[in-house]
Design a protein around this motif. Sequence first.
Motif, PDB file in Angstrom:
ATOM      1  N   ARG A   8     -15.516  27.794  64.280  1.00 31.73           N
ATOM      2  CA  ARG A   8     -14.555  28.057  63.072  1.00 31.73           C
ATOM      3  C   ARG A   8     -12.668  27.142  63.253  1.00 31.73           C
ATOM      4  O   ARG A   8     -12.771  27.760  65.458  1.00 31.73           O
ATOM      5  N   VAL A   9     -12.930  27.220  62.979  1.00 32.90           N
ATOM      6  CA  VAL A   9     -11.524  26.044  62.385  1.00 32.90           C
ATOM      7  C   VAL A   9     -10.156  26.615  62.271  1.00 32.90           C
ATOM      8  O   VAL A   9     -10.525  26.793  60.805  1.00 32.90           O
ATOM      9  N   LEU A  10      -8.662  27.198  63.106  1.00 33.40           N
ATOM     10  CA  LEU A  10      -7.918  27.502  62.157  1.00 33.40           C
ATOM     11  C   LEU A  10      -6.828  26.050  61.742  1.00 33.40           C
ATOM     12  O   LEU A  10      -6.465  25.450  62.473  1.00 33.40           O
ATOM     13  N   ILE A  11      -6.125  26.104  60.349  1.00 25.84           N
ATOM     14  CA  ILE A  11      -5.719  25.213  59.986  1.00 25.84           C
ATOM     15  C   ILE A  11      -4.524  25.468  59.715  1.00 25.84           C
ATOM     16  O   ILE A  11      -3.958  26.451  58.692  1.00 25.84           O
ATOM     17  N   ILE A  12      -3.399  25.077  60.247  1.00 29.04           N
ATOM     18  CA  ILE A  12      -1.389  25.736  60.444  1.00 29.04           C
ATOM     19  C   ILE A  12      -0.723  24.976  59.343  1.00 29.04           C
ATOM     20  O   ILE A  12      -0.926  23.471  60.201  1.00 29.04           O
ATOM     21  N   TYR A  13      -0.878  24.904  58.713  1.00 26.50           N
ATOM     22  CA  TYR A  13      -0.201  23.405  57.503  1.00 26.50           C
ATOM     23  C   TYR A  13       1.591  24.018  56.960  1.00 26.50           C
ATOM     24  O   TYR A  13       1.820  25.272  57.089  1.00 26.50           O
ATOM     25  N   THR A  14       2.211  23.194  57.895  1.00 28.39           N
ATOM     26  CA  THR A  14       3.645  22.972  58.086  1.00 28.39           C
ATOM     27  C   THR A  14       4.593  22.338  57.137  1.00 28.39           C
ATOM     28  O   THR A  14       5.401  22.890  56.990  1.00 28.39           O
ATOM     29  N   GLY A  15       3.458  21.276  56.018  1.00 24.78           N
ATOM     30  CA  GLY A  15       4.134  20.767  55.000  1.00 24.78           C
ATOM     31  C   GLY A  15       4.018  19.293  55.645  1.00 24.78           C
ATOM     32  O   GLY A  15       2.805  19.125  55.825  1.00 24.78           O
ATOM     33  N   ASP A  40     -12.825  22.355  48.181  1.00 22.48           N
ATOM     34  CA  ASP A  40     -13.825  21.342  47.648  1.00 22.48           C
ATOM     35  C   ASP A  40     -14.890  20.353  48.369  1.00 22.48           C
ATOM     36  O   ASP A  40     -15.503  20.523  48.655  1.00 22.48           O
ATOM     37  N   SER A  41     -14.136  19.986  49.850  1.00 18.28           N
ATOM     38  CA  SER A  41     -14.729  19.389  50.836  1.00 18.28           C
ATOM     39  C   SER A  41     -15.092  20.036  51.590  1.00 18.28           C
ATOM     40  O   SER A  41     -16.364  19.313  51.797  1.00 18.28           O
ATOM     41  N   LEU A  42     -15.333  21.612  51.491  1.00 19.05           N
ATOM     42  CA  LEU A  42     -16.044  22.310  52.849  1.00 19.05           C
ATOM     43  C   LEU A  42     -17.350  22.438  51.852  1.00 19.05           C
ATOM     44  O   LEU A  42     -19.082  22.522  52.319  1.00 19.05           O
ATOM     45  N   LEU A  49     -19.027  19.994  58.706  1.00 16.86           N
ATOM     46  CA  LEU A  49     -17.615  20.556  58.547  1.00 16.86           C
ATOM     47  C   LEU A  49     -18.024  21.927  59.433  1.00 16.86           C
ATOM     48  O   LEU A  49     -18.791  22.497  59.368  1.00 16.86           O
ATOM     49  N   PRO A  50     -16.753  22.396  60.054  1.00 15.81           N
ATOM     50  CA  PRO A  50     -16.566  24.001  60.788  1.00 15.81           C
ATOM     51  C   PRO A  50     -16.254  24.447  59.579  1.00 15.81           C
ATOM     52  O   PRO A  50     -15.629  24.187  58.119  1.00 15.81           O
ATOM     53  N   GLN A  51     -16.552  25.573  59.631  1.00 18.28           N
ATOM     54  CA  GLN A  51     -15.810  26.668  58.717  1.00 18.28           C
ATOM     55  C   GLN A  51     -13.655  26.738  59.432  1.00 18.28           C
ATOM     56  O   GLN A  51     -13.405  26.778  60.041  1.00 18.28           O
ATOM     57  N   CYS A  52     -13.558  27.102  57.831  1.00 16.60           N
ATOM     58  CA  CYS A  52     -12.209  26.675  58.190  1.00 16.60           C
ATOM     59  C   CYS A  52     -10.811  27.528  57.094  1.00 16.60           C
ATOM     60  O   CYS A  52     -11.265  27.944  56.294  1.00 16.60           O
TER      61      CYS A  52
END
Length: 335
Positions: A8-15, A40-42, A49-52
């Motif tokens: 499991r991966v957490l994506i932190i989206y800042t901009g 779409d990619s997952l 790829l890991p779960q995101c």
Amino acid sequence: MSDIHQRRVLIIYTGGTIGMRKTAQGFAPAASVLEEFLEDSLAKFSEQLPQCDIEAVLPLIDSSNITIDDWNGIIERIARNYERYDGFVVVHGTDTMAYTASALSFALEGLSKPVVLTGSQVPLSEVPSDGPSNLLGAVKAAGEGRYGEVSLFFNGKLMRGNRVSKTSMDSFDAFETPNYRPFGANNILGPVLNDPAFVARPYKQSKIAVLSLVPGLSADIMRNLLSPPLQAAVIQCYGAGNAPHLDEGLMEAFRKVNGDGVILVGVSQCREGSTSFTRYEAGGLLQEAGFVSGLDMTLEACVTKLYYLLGLGLPKQEVKRLFQESLRGELTLSI
């Protein structure tokens, strides 16, 4: 790893550019762009790829507006979710990505999980874009978990975060590690001297300046710019770490500033190599004036390391001592 799809991966989206969409006023951040692409990619590459999960840091910003408060927001999100995820991706604008990568490397003490920063030069919504390969490469690197430290993935290269500088405004190959090879490039990895237990240490506001020497710079200007309440200054010197030592007024200004308690760090204006005050007389006089060497650290690492050490509330001499030690693999000890 063969079981990457179970991690499991957490994506932190800042901009940043990667998630922007064209508007009547120009490109602007849009949360849906990144989310739609990842969904779409997952679905297409679920076994590779890991779960995101995605956490957007609102409002999304252009990274030229990044502040210490923004760094602390990222640090807090990683700390809060540290036990829930196997790795983290920080999606970030390219302008200050190298500063944030260095800042996270010092703040996340005892880190044993991957924290990978990435972004793009061209938005995902445009063709061609470097966003897809950068984002998916970062997600995969975070899921594989080979390097439990802060890194930056860009243009097919995984690089130590506190060794990176942005070197191009336009090229997809926008980041380099001038004094350190990317991971996997026949590199002998230096030690990352993390503490044994994970601690996320937020930054405190400190008064730091960066100045570059140029011919004709007067002592009065330098003295005024470096006066307290300034706590530290990174001075970009010539060559191996030289300054106009025949300008006694300038040398006296440096000595006075040092005596006033301001920490002076000297780094080279050259991208490659290590700053040394013992190679030339011009550098030796800087050392006598109280300068400490930035060695082969990037400017980004020097600045964020000073923020980190000053935030610990250490005495000036202890800050100067630790500054020249490798805390997270940010400098080469053998130089």
